[in-house]
Design an enzyme around this catalytic site. Structure first.
Site, short mmCIF file in Angstrom:
data_model
loop_
_atom_site.label_atom_id
_atom_site.label_comp_id
_atom_site.label_asym_id
_atom_site.label_seq_id
_atom_site.Cartn_x
_atom_site.Cartn_y
_atom_site.Cartn_z
CE LYS A 76 -32.75 -1.50 -10.06
NZ LYS A 76 -31.79 -1.18 -11.13
CB SER A 151 -33.10 2.23 -12.60
OG SER A 151 -32.25 1.11 -12.70
CB SER A 175 -29.12 1.49 -13.07
OG SER A 175 -29.96 2.23 -13.92
N1 GLN Z 1 -30.34 5.63 -17.39
C1 GLN Z 1 -30.25 4.53 -18.29
C2 GLN Z 1 -31.61 4.20 -18.85
O1 GLN Z 1 -32.52 4.87 -18.52
C3 GLN Z 1 -29.65 3.33 -17.62
C4 GLN Z 1 -30.57 2.62 -16.72
C5 GLN Z 1 -29.97 1.37 -16.15
O2 GLN Z 1 -28.74 1.24 -16.05
N2 GLN Z 1 -30.83 0.46 -15.78
O3 GLN Z 1 -31.79 3.31 -19.60
#
Ligand code: GLN
Length: 487
Positions: A76, A151, A175
């Site tokens: 990532k 994400s 994410s």
């Molecule tokens: N969907 C959540 C957010 O937008 C979690 C994102 C994540 O785990 N980085 O913050």
């Protein structure tokens, strides 16, 4: 020759069926021919990958093979990689070449793995759909009109499409687990503190945790063994021994007490997902586990608490991007104020700005008690709910997501509707617990994830529970039509 697991590739290389250079070139070719459709990579590190692969082959030939020698992974683009751009999905860091490796990357390199490249993601990990990337949306290989989740959407899409055997991700509120669910993969979010955060661009520091996206629980165990452990440079990393997760996979399910939070099976759950999860739970029963109804009374407060705490922490973490030290700088600033404001205005996307505004507001004098302190109190209640539940059960199960992957663009004008999709994953981060999402079936031809939540530092139990399920079912072996890649 395309074997789709780390374990399979390691045994194939050990048996001399193929070399790392061969499989690495094969993955690079697949990326070159298939990724235009998906946009899962921001950077492909072809030369680095081939150099690392040849070095791995030489070590193996000398009988000095390392634990993950020659295994091609994708990372990532939130993990700092020395000499390779680390953008975090943002224009702000589009020019950032880190001078050091994140601890996770260092550990994986030291174990001999090969870096294929850096994967696309929601900007600064803010999102659940990968639509918030400066580098454009990622497409779900199961249905290229749909989101792959986020994400860590690039990592998930790449592994699902057979463009990498496994990938790294980070999970602040879901994410790793949610994109794993949407793409038919196994995604493990470790206990907070199990894996070093050094060199992982910070979003919400009390929630962020790195972990693997893989096809199988066995592969997740192999990767976690390498990346887990205390890091003297991250004071929040836990100084506890790292179990040999891959040796604990055989633990039977007989007598396992599985808690089913009633709050996770309510009216908000898509019917197709509900029936896939119920079928999976029956399978666990057949394997000797016992299903126990439990309650997590404050589960519905996870979204409001998270969406105060995460933006608050993000607003402070992102203050370092000011156009001065590193990152994007606007052209021809008229004065210092203009330099700061225009660099941030032009460098950040809409969702990141929204979070900075919310977080700054929640932390400002006069609102701190009403929002931030209150959210921290709710966080404690959510954590107590889980700890109480674990007095009665060994693991907790439910769906990873309330709905399957949605169409790209369909929620664009309504960010809150995207936040609501995180309902089953956020509480786990607020409580600092480990959880894994495993493929449990298809609904409307899209993958469905089963979430298994464990007690703090009980990753062994999570991985063995997931592994036993994968021995009895073949949902994790399904590949998206068009990207099957078995050749
Ligand atoms: N969907 C959540 C957010 O937008 C979690 C994102 C994540 O785990 N980085 O913050």
């Amino acid at each position: 020759m395309h074997v789709h697991t780390i374990a399979g590739l390691l045994s194939g290389m050990a048996a001399g069926q193929f070399s790392s250079a061969e499989i690495t070139s094969d993955y690079l070719q697949r990326i070159a021919s298939q990724d235009q459709q998906l946009n899962s990579f921001i950077t492909v590190t072809e030369e680095l990958a081939l150099t690392q692969a040849r070095a791995a082959d030489e070590r193996r030939a000398r009988g000095e093979g390392l634990k993950l020698d020659g295994i091609p992974l994708a990372h990532k683009d939130i993990f700092c990689t020395q000499g390779t751009k680390t953008s975090c999905g943002s224009r702000m860091l589009d020019n950032f070449i880190p001078p050091y490796d994140a601890t996770v990357i260092k550990a994986l390199n030291a174990a001999g793995s090969v870096c294929l490249g850096k994967t696309n993601m929601d900007e600064f990990a803010m999102g659940s759909s990968n639509e918030n990337s400066y580098f454009g949306p990622v497409r779900n290989p199961w249905d290229t009109d749909c989101v792959p989740g986020g994400s860590s959407g690039g990592s998930a899409a790449a592994v699902a499409a057979g463009l990498a055997v496994a990938a790294t991700g980070t999970d602040t509120g879901g994410s790793i687990r949610q994109p794993a669910a949407f793409c038919g993969l196994t995604g493990l979010k470790p206990t907070y503190g199990r894996v070093s955060r050094l060199g992982m661009v910070a979003f919400a520091s009390s929630l962020d945790q790195g972990g693997p996206l893989t096809r199988t629980a066995e592969d997740a165990a192999l990767l976690l063994e390498v990346i887990a452990g205390v890091d003297p440079a991250d004071s929040t990393s836990a100084d506890r021994p790292v179990p040999r997760y891959s040796e604990a996979l055989a633990q039977s399910l007989a007598g396992l007490r599985i808690g089913l939070p009633q709050e996770f099976f309510g009216s908000g759950l898509d019917a197709g997902i509900g029936s896939v999860i119920n079928a999976a739970l029956k399978e666990f029963e057949a394997l000797g586990a016992q299903l126990v109804e439990i309650n997590l009374p404050h589960a519905n407060l996870a979204i409001p608490a998270y969406y105060v705490i995460a933006p608050a922490e993000a607003s402070t973490n992102l203050s370092r991007f000011d156009g001065v030290r590193y990152g994007y700088r606007c052209e021809d600033p008229t004065d210092l104020e203009d330099l700061y404001t225009r660099s941030r205005e032009e460098g950040f996307g809409d969702e990141v700005k929204r979070r900075i505004l919310v977080g700054t507001y929640a932390l400002s004098a006069g609102y701190y008690d009403a929002y931030y302190r209150k959210a921290q109190q709710v966080r404690r209640l959510i954590q107590s709910d889980y700890l109480n539940a674990f007095k009665e059960v060994d693991v907790i199960m439910g769906p990873t997501t309330p709905n399957p992957a949605w169409a790209i663009g369909s929620k664009e004008s309504d960010p809150v509707s995207v936040y609501l999709e995180d309902i089953y994953t956020l509480g786990v981060n607020l409580a600092g617990l480990p959880a894994i999402s495993v493929p449990a079936g298809l609904s409307d031809r899209k993958p469905v994830g089963l979430q298994i939540i464990g007690q703090h530092f009980d990753e062994s139990r999570l991985l063995s529970t997931a592994h036993q399920f994968q021995l009895a079912t073949d949902w994790h072996t399904l590949t998206p039509p068009g990207f099957g890649g078995k050749s």
